[in-house]
Design a protein around this motif. Structure first.
Motif, PDB file in Angstrom:
ATOM      1  N   UNK A   8       0.849  -1.191   0.000  1.00 32.83           N
ATOM      2  CA  UNK A   8       0.000   0.000   0.000  1.00 32.83           C
ATOM      3  C   UNK A   8       0.887   1.244   0.000  1.00 32.83           C
ATOM      4  N   UNK A   9       0.579   2.154  -0.909  1.00 32.43           N
ATOM      5  CA  UNK A   9       1.380   3.364  -1.030  1.00 32.43           C
ATOM      6  C   UNK A   9       1.247   4.235   0.205  1.00 32.43           C
ATOM      7  N   UNK A  10       2.374   4.758   0.656  1.00 36.03           N
ATOM      8  CA  UNK A  10       2.365   5.663   1.805  1.00 36.03           C
ATOM      9  C   UNK A  10       3.377   6.773   1.592  1.00 36.03           C
ATOM     10  N   UNK A  11       2.985   7.980   1.972  1.00 35.82           N
ATOM     11  CA  UNK A  11       3.851   9.151   1.906  1.00 35.82           C
ATOM     12  C   UNK A  11       3.872   9.786   3.288  1.00 35.82           C
ATOM     13  N   UNK A  12       5.074  10.135   3.751  1.00 39.28           N
ATOM     14  CA  UNK A  12       5.209  10.746   5.071  1.00 39.28           C
ATOM     15  C   UNK A  12       6.101  11.981   4.953  1.00 39.28           C
ATOM     16  N   UNK A  13       5.505  13.148   5.247  1.00 41.27           N
ATOM     17  CA  UNK A  13       6.262  14.391   5.206  1.00 41.27           C
ATOM     18  C   UNK A  13       6.932  14.667   6.547  1.00 41.27           C
ATOM     19  N   UNK A  14       7.992  15.439   6.480  1.00 38.66           N
ATOM     20  CA  UNK A  14       8.662  15.910   7.685  1.00 38.66           C
ATOM     21  C   UNK A  14       9.378  17.220   7.363  1.00 38.66           C
ATOM     22  N   UNK A  15       9.801  17.911   8.408  1.00 36.44           N
ATOM     23  CA  UNK A  15      10.597  19.111   8.214  1.00 36.44           C
ATOM     24  C   UNK A  15       9.885  20.424   8.445  1.00 36.44           C
ATOM     25  N   UNK A  16       8.572  20.372   8.679  1.00 30.83           N
ATOM     26  CA  UNK A  16       7.849  21.612   8.926  1.00 30.83           C
ATOM     27  C   UNK A  16       8.199  22.210  10.280  1.00 30.83           C
ATOM     28  N   UNK A  17       7.754  23.431  10.489  1.00 33.61           N
ATOM     29  CA  UNK A  17       8.018  24.096  11.765  1.00 33.61           C
ATOM     30  C   UNK A  17       7.881  25.597  11.637  1.00 33.61           C
ATOM     31  N   UNK A  18       8.398  26.291  12.635  1.00 27.66           N
ATOM     32  CA  UNK A  18       8.346  27.747  12.685  1.00 27.66           C
ATOM     33  C   UNK A  18       9.610  28.321  12.049  1.00 27.66           C
ATOM     34  N   UNK A  19       9.423  29.254  11.136  1.00 22.90           N
ATOM     35  CA  UNK A  19      10.565  29.878  10.468  1.00 22.90           C
ATOM     36  C   UNK A  19      10.297  31.374  10.342  1.00 22.90           C
ATOM     37  N   UNK A  20      11.320  32.174  10.458  1.00 21.00           N
ATOM     38  CA  UNK A  20      11.180  33.633  10.359  1.00 21.00           C
ATOM     39  C   UNK A  20      11.071  34.060   8.900  1.00 21.00           C
ATOM     40  N   UNK A  21      10.381  35.152   8.645  1.00 18.71           N
ATOM     41  CA  UNK A  21      10.341  35.677   7.269  1.00 18.71           C
ATOM     42  C   UNK A  21      11.753  35.867   6.739  1.00 18.71           C
ATOM     43  N   UNK A  22      11.954  35.446   5.498  1.00 20.84           N
ATOM     44  CA  UNK A  22      13.269  35.515   4.880  1.00 20.84           C
ATOM     45  C   UNK A  22      14.136  34.306   5.142  1.00 20.84           C
ATOM     46  N   UNK A  23      13.686  33.428   6.016  1.00 20.01           N
ATOM     47  CA  UNK A  23      14.459  32.244   6.359  1.00 20.01           C
ATOM     48  C   UNK A  23      14.270  31.091   5.399  1.00 20.01           C
ATOM     49  N   UNK A  24      14.853  29.951   5.764  1.00 21.87           N
ATOM     50  CA  UNK A  24      14.823  28.758   4.901  1.00 21.87           C
ATOM     51  C   UNK A  24      14.356  27.546   5.689  1.00 21.87           C
ATOM     52  N   UNK A  25      13.826  26.582   4.927  1.00 25.07           N
ATOM     53  CA  UNK A  25      13.330  25.336   5.511  1.00 25.07           C
ATOM     54  C   UNK A  25      13.374  24.281   4.419  1.00 25.07           C
ATOM     55  N   UNK A  26      13.627  23.040   4.791  1.00 27.87           N
ATOM     56  CA  UNK A  26      13.615  21.959   3.813  1.00 27.87           C
ATOM     57  C   UNK A  26      12.625  20.890   4.254  1.00 27.87           C
ATOM     58  N   UNK A  27      11.644  20.658   3.400  1.00 28.23           N
ATOM     59  CA  UNK A  27      10.655  19.624   3.658  1.00 28.23           C
ATOM     60  C   UNK A  27      11.066  18.340   2.944  1.00 28.23           C
ATOM     61  N   UNK A  28      10.776  17.217   3.587  1.00 28.59           N
ATOM     62  CA  UNK A  28      11.046  15.913   2.984  1.00 28.59           C
ATOM     63  C   UNK A  28       9.759  15.108   2.919  1.00 28.59           C
TER      64      UNK A  28
END
Lengths: 118, 108
Positions: free
Chosen positions: A1-21
């Motif tokens: 059965x197909x499954x997708x699991x995201x991670x990497x979200x959170x609080x970030x300041x304007x102008x900042x960076x984040x990487x989601x997986x």
């Protein structure tokens, strides 16, 4: 059965960076085109990035073009979204989604919340 | 960009009754239309693709119809688990997939 699991979200300041997986299991990621879709109360569901099965073709919504980058590692069954120069409007739940061959998104992750705030 | 418009925004229905949801595209999309159900805190779930084909595991009480610019999702006899938000989405315009703003089906 197909499954997708995201991670990497959170609080970030304007102008900042984040990487989601997005980790895929139960199917071969390299057989499918993939999307990142976000959801906000104000704008509803919005596709923001597309990548074809091989990773050689990408497209972006105008609202994120030049700031967000979609990529994939098929050998690791993983999809990514690099978010740079984030804005308040990027606050949303981010989903990775698989587009089925006949059409429609037939598999979604559970979503990861990104909050942009100072 | 193809704009998808759903109506009504909210539909109040009693359990066991029929619910009819509408979706309109700003230009013809043939039958390249999908319907989703979303419950609070969950991801959308694919119900219908190609305007009228049920996704695997979707009960027969869900049916879709239409082509071109006008589409309908019908839930023949609402069950308690069907109260949710429903979205339509076009996939005629590659890769610019667009969604309607949703119809909330609530208990009357």
């Amino acid at each position: 059965q197909a499954q997708l699991v995201e991670s990497g979200g959170g609080l970030v300041k304007p102008g900042g960076s984040l990487r989601l997986s997005c980790a895929a299991s139960g199917f071969i990621l390299g057989d499918h085109d993939m999307y990142w879709i976000r959801q906000t109360l104000g704008k509803g569901l919005e596709w923001i990035a597309y990548i074809n099965y091989s990773g050689l073709t990408t497209y972006y919504a105008a609202s994120v073009k030049g700031r967000l980058t979609i990529s994939r590692d098929n050998a690791k069954n993983s999809l990514f979204l690099q978010m740079n120069r984030v804005k308040d409007d990027d606050t949303a739940v981010y989903f990775c989604a698989r587009e089925g061959p006949p059409g429609g998104f037939d598999s979604w992750g559970q979503g990861t919340l990104v909050t942009v705030s100072s | 960009e193809i704009v998808m418009t759903q109506s009504p925004a909210t539909l109040s229905v009693s359990p066991g009754e029929r619910a009819t949801l509408s979706c309109r595209a700003s230009q013809s999309i043939s039958i390249k239309l999908a319907w989703y159900q979303q419950k609070p805190g969950q991801a959308p779930r694919l119900l219908i693709y190609h305007a009228s084909t049920r996704a695997p595991g979707i009960p027969a009480r869900f049916s879709g119809s239409g082509s071109g610019t006008g589409f309908t999702l019908t839930i023949s006899s609402l069950q308690s688990e069907d109260f949710a938000v429903y979205y339509c989405q076009q996939y005629n315009d590659w890769p610019l997939r667009t969604f309607g703003q949703g119809t909330k089906v609530e208990i009357k």
